[in-house]
Design an enzyme around this catalytic site. Structure first.
Site, PDB file in Angstrom:
ATOM      1  N   TYR A  26       0.837  -1.207   0.000  1.00  0.00           N
ATOM      2  CA  TYR A  26       0.000   0.000   0.000  1.00  0.00           C
ATOM      3  C   TYR A  26       0.872   1.258   0.000  1.00  0.00           C
ATOM      4  O   TYR A  26       0.563   2.257  -0.628  1.00  0.00           O
ATOM      5  CB  TYR A  26      -0.925  -0.028   1.222  1.00  0.00           C
ATOM      6  CG  TYR A  26      -1.842   1.159   1.334  1.00  0.00           C
ATOM      7  CD1 TYR A  26      -3.082   1.160   0.690  1.00  0.00           C
ATOM      8  CD2 TYR A  26      -1.485   2.276   2.081  1.00  0.00           C
ATOM      9  CE1 TYR A  26      -3.931   2.250   0.793  1.00  0.00           C
ATOM     10  CE2 TYR A  26      -2.327   3.368   2.187  1.00  0.00           C
ATOM     11  CZ  TYR A  26      -3.547   3.361   1.544  1.00  0.00           C
ATOM     12  OH  TYR A  26      -4.379   4.433   1.647  1.00  0.00           O
ATOM     13  N   ASN A 131      -0.535  10.219   2.153  1.00  0.00           N
ATOM     14  CA  ASN A 131      -1.644   9.420   2.702  1.00  0.00           C
ATOM     15  C   ASN A 131      -2.626  10.340   3.447  1.00  0.00           C
ATOM     16  O   ASN A 131      -2.772  10.285   4.672  1.00  0.00           O
ATOM     17  CB  ASN A 131      -1.095   8.319   3.608  1.00  0.00           C
ATOM     18  CG  ASN A 131      -2.092   7.192   3.836  1.00  0.00           C
ATOM     19  OD1 ASN A 131      -3.267   7.303   3.452  1.00  0.00           O
ATOM     20  ND2 ASN A 131      -1.644   6.122   4.462  1.00  0.00           N
ATOM     21  N   TYR A 138      -6.358  10.441  11.590  1.00  0.00           N
ATOM     22  CA  TYR A 138      -5.675  10.686  12.863  1.00  0.00           C
ATOM     23  C   TYR A 138      -5.973  12.095  13.385  1.00  0.00           C
ATOM     24  O   TYR A 138      -6.136  12.297  14.589  1.00  0.00           O
ATOM     25  CB  TYR A 138      -4.165  10.513  12.698  1.00  0.00           C
ATOM     26  CG  TYR A 138      -3.732   9.088  12.390  1.00  0.00           C
ATOM     27  CD1 TYR A 138      -4.124   8.028  13.208  1.00  0.00           C
ATOM     28  CD2 TYR A 138      -2.919   8.805  11.301  1.00  0.00           C
ATOM     29  CE1 TYR A 138      -3.721   6.729  12.926  1.00  0.00           C
ATOM     30  CE2 TYR A 138      -2.510   7.501  11.019  1.00  0.00           C
ATOM     31  CZ  TYR A 138      -2.921   6.475  11.836  1.00  0.00           C
ATOM     32  OH  TYR A 138      -2.522   5.196  11.572  1.00  0.00           O
TER      33      TYR A 138
HETATM   34  C1  LIG Z   1      -6.375   3.911   7.898  1.00  0.00           C
HETATM   35  C2  LIG Z   1      -7.150   2.628   8.179  1.00  0.00           C
HETATM   36  C3  LIG Z   1      -6.382   1.746   9.140  1.00  0.00           C
HETATM   37  C4  LIG Z   1      -8.488   3.010   8.815  1.00  0.00           C
HETATM   38  O1  LIG Z   1      -9.208   1.815   9.050  1.00  0.00           O
HETATM   39  P1  LIG Z   1     -10.749   1.726   8.645  1.00  0.00           P
HETATM   40  O2  LIG Z   1     -11.296   0.470   9.206  1.00  0.00           O
HETATM   41  O3  LIG Z   1     -10.882   1.962   7.205  1.00  0.00           O
HETATM   42  O4  LIG Z   1     -11.247   2.981   9.474  1.00  0.00           O
HETATM   43  P2  LIG Z   1     -12.683   3.255  10.073  1.00  0.00           P
HETATM   44  O5  LIG Z   1     -13.753   2.544   9.297  1.00  0.00           O
HETATM   45  O6  LIG Z   1     -12.618   2.995  11.516  1.00  0.00           O
HETATM   46  O7  LIG Z   1     -12.773   4.782   9.785  1.00  0.00           O
HETATM   47  C5  LIG Z   1     -12.863   5.165   8.405  1.00  0.00           C
HETATM   48  C6  LIG Z   1     -11.966   6.338   8.196  1.00  0.00           C
HETATM   49  O8  LIG Z   1     -10.665   5.891   7.849  1.00  0.00           O
HETATM   50  C7  LIG Z   1     -10.099   6.832   6.947  1.00  0.00           C
HETATM   51  N1  LIG Z   1      -9.284   6.183   5.932  1.00  0.00           N
HETATM   52  C8  LIG Z   1      -7.942   6.358   5.844  1.00  0.00           C
HETATM   53  N2  LIG Z   1      -7.444   5.691   4.825  1.00  0.00           N
HETATM   54  C9  LIG Z   1      -8.486   5.046   4.229  1.00  0.00           C
HETATM   55  C10 LIG Z   1      -8.579   4.193   3.109  1.00  0.00           C
HETATM   56  N3  LIG Z   1      -7.508   3.865   2.385  1.00  0.00           N
HETATM   57  N4  LIG Z   1      -9.814   3.705   2.793  1.00  0.00           N
HETATM   58  C11 LIG Z   1     -10.901   4.017   3.535  1.00  0.00           C
HETATM   59  N5  LIG Z   1     -10.859   4.827   4.614  1.00  0.00           N
HETATM   60  C12 LIG Z   1      -9.656   5.341   4.950  1.00  0.00           C
HETATM   61  C13 LIG Z   1     -11.229   7.566   6.300  1.00  0.00           C
HETATM   62  O9  LIG Z   1     -10.920   8.938   6.506  1.00  0.00           O
HETATM   63  C14 LIG Z   1     -12.467   7.145   7.041  1.00  0.00           C
HETATM   64  O10 LIG Z   1     -13.113   8.234   7.573  1.00  0.00           O
HETATM   65  P3  LIG Z   1     -14.529   8.681   6.939  1.00  0.00           P
HETATM   66  O11 LIG Z   1     -15.396   7.450   7.045  1.00  0.00           O
HETATM   67  O12 LIG Z   1     -14.939   9.806   7.815  1.00  0.00           O
HETATM   68  O13 LIG Z   1     -14.190   9.057   5.537  1.00  0.00           O
HETATM   69  C15 LIG Z   1      -7.460   1.824   6.887  1.00  0.00           C
HETATM   70  O14 LIG Z   1      -8.243   2.593   6.045  1.00  0.00           O
HETATM   71  C16 LIG Z   1      -6.229   1.342   6.168  1.00  0.00           C
HETATM   72  O15 LIG Z   1      -5.712   0.257   6.474  1.00  0.00           O
HETATM   73  N6  LIG Z   1      -5.746   2.140   5.221  1.00  0.00           N
HETATM   74  C17 LIG Z   1      -4.594   1.722   4.445  1.00  0.00           C
HETATM   75  C18 LIG Z   1      -3.328   1.660   5.288  1.00  0.00           C
HETATM   76  C19 LIG Z   1      -3.090   2.950   6.027  1.00  0.00           C
HETATM   77  O16 LIG Z   1      -3.203   4.030   5.468  1.00  0.00           O
HETATM   78  N7  LIG Z   1      -2.710   2.795   7.298  1.00  0.00           N
HETATM   79  C20 LIG Z   1      -2.361   3.887   8.136  1.00  0.00           C
HETATM   80  C21 LIG Z   1      -1.001   4.292   7.774  1.00  0.00           C
HETATM   81  S1  LIG Z   1      -0.173   5.137   9.028  1.00  0.00           S
END
Ligand SMILES: CC(C)(COP(=O)(O)OP(=O)(O)OC[C@H]1O[C@@H](n2cnc3c(N)ncnc32)[C@H](O)[C@@H]1OP(=O)(O)O)[C@@H](O)C(=O)NCCC(=O)NCCS
Length: 174
Positions: A26, A131, A138
Site C-alpha cells: 500500500y 496518505n 488521525y
Molecule cells: C487507515 C485505516 C487503518 C483506517 O481503518 P478503517 O477500518 O478503514 O477505518 P474506520 O472505518 O474505523 O474509519 C474510516 C476512516 O478511515 C479513513 N481512511 C484512511 N485511509 C483510508 C482508506 N484507504 N480507505 C478508507 N478509509 C480510509 C477515512 O478517513 C475514514 O473516515 P470517513 O469514514 O470519515 O471518511 C485503513 O483505512 C487502512 O488500512 N488504510 C490503508 C493503510 C493505512 O493508510 N494505514 C495507516 C497508515 S499510518
C-alpha cells in the site's frame, strides 16, 4: 461491523506477515521488507518481546474458527524525555474490502486503552505525506503533525551504518 479484536499469538505470524506485506505494498515499500514469519515469531513472542500486536477478525460461523485476520495494529513501548512513557504505533492496517466499517477505529481504540493502562503519556506514529486519508483520520482524533509544528524529521541509521559507527568507535580505543 461486528469484529473481534484480540492479541496476536505466535501461531498468527504467517497471517501477520501477509498483512505486513499488504501494508508495505500500500505504501509502495514492498521491496523494503527483509523480515519473515520466523523473525516475527522470535522478536514478538520470545523471552523479551520487542512488539505487541492486536488482530481484527470476523467472528466465525457458529462452531467454526474465525478466518484470516482482516486488520492489525502493531506497536511497542518507548520513553520520551519530555513526557515519560510512550507507545509507538508502527502499523495500523485494515484489508481494503473491510475499510470504512469502523475496524481501524476499534483497533486504535484498543491500542489507546493499552497505552493508558500502562501509564503512557502519548502515542507516536508516522504517516506518509501523500496518505491524506490516514492523516485526516488521525487528525480527527486530535493528532498533530510534529513535522509541521516542530519541524521534526524522521531519521534512521541502517544496519551497515550502525556497524560502521561501531567500528569507528573501536579504532579510537587503546
Ligand atoms: C487507515 C485505516 C487503518 C483506517 O481503518 P478503517 O477500518 O478503514 O477505518 P474506520 O472505518 O474505523 O474509519 C474510516 C476512516 O478511515 C479513513 N481512511 C484512511 N485511509 C483510508 C482508506 N484507504 N480507505 C478508507 N478509509 C480510509 C477515512 O478517513 C475514514 O473516515 P470517513 O469514514 O470519515 O471518511 C485503513 O483505512 C487502512 O488500512 N488504510 C490503508 C493503510 C493505512 O493508510 N494505514 C495507516 C497508515 S499510518
Amino acid at each position: 461491523m461486528e469484529c473481534i479484536i484480540r492479541e496476536a499469538t505466535i501461531d498468527d505470524c504467517e497471517h501477520l506477515m501477509g498483512l505486513i506485506q499488504e501494508i508495505a505494498t500500500y505504501h509502495h515499500l514492498e521491496n523494503e521488507i527483509t523480515i519473515n514469519a520466523q523473525v516475527l515469531k522470535a522478536d514478538g513472542f520470545g523471552k523479551d518481546p520487542f512488539f505487541k500486536c492486536l488482530l481484527a477478525e470476523q467472528p466465525g460461523e457458529k462452531g467454526c474458527k474465525p478466518g484470516r485476520p482482516i486488520g492489525h495494529a502493531l506497536y511497542f513501548f518507548g520513553y520520551s524525555v519530555n513526557h515519560g512513557k510512550m507507545l509507538y504505533l508502527e502499523n495500523l492496517y485494515v484489508v481494503s474490502e473491510f475499510r470504512g466499517k469502523g475496524i481501524g477505529m476499534e483497533l486504535l481504540r484498543k491500542v489507546a486503552e493499552n497505552a493508558l493502562a500502562t501509564g503512557c503519556m502519548e502515542m507516536k506514529f508516522m504517516t506518509m505525506d501523500w496518505n491524506r486519508r490516514a492523516k485526516a483520520f488521525y487528525e480527527r482524533l486530535g493528532a498533530h503533525d510534529t513535522t509541521e509544528s516542530e519541524d521534526f524529521h524522521c531519521m534512521e541509521l541502517g544496519r551497515d551504518a550502525l556497524e560502521r559507527l561501531v567500528q569507528k568507535g573501536s579504532k579510537g580505543q587503546p
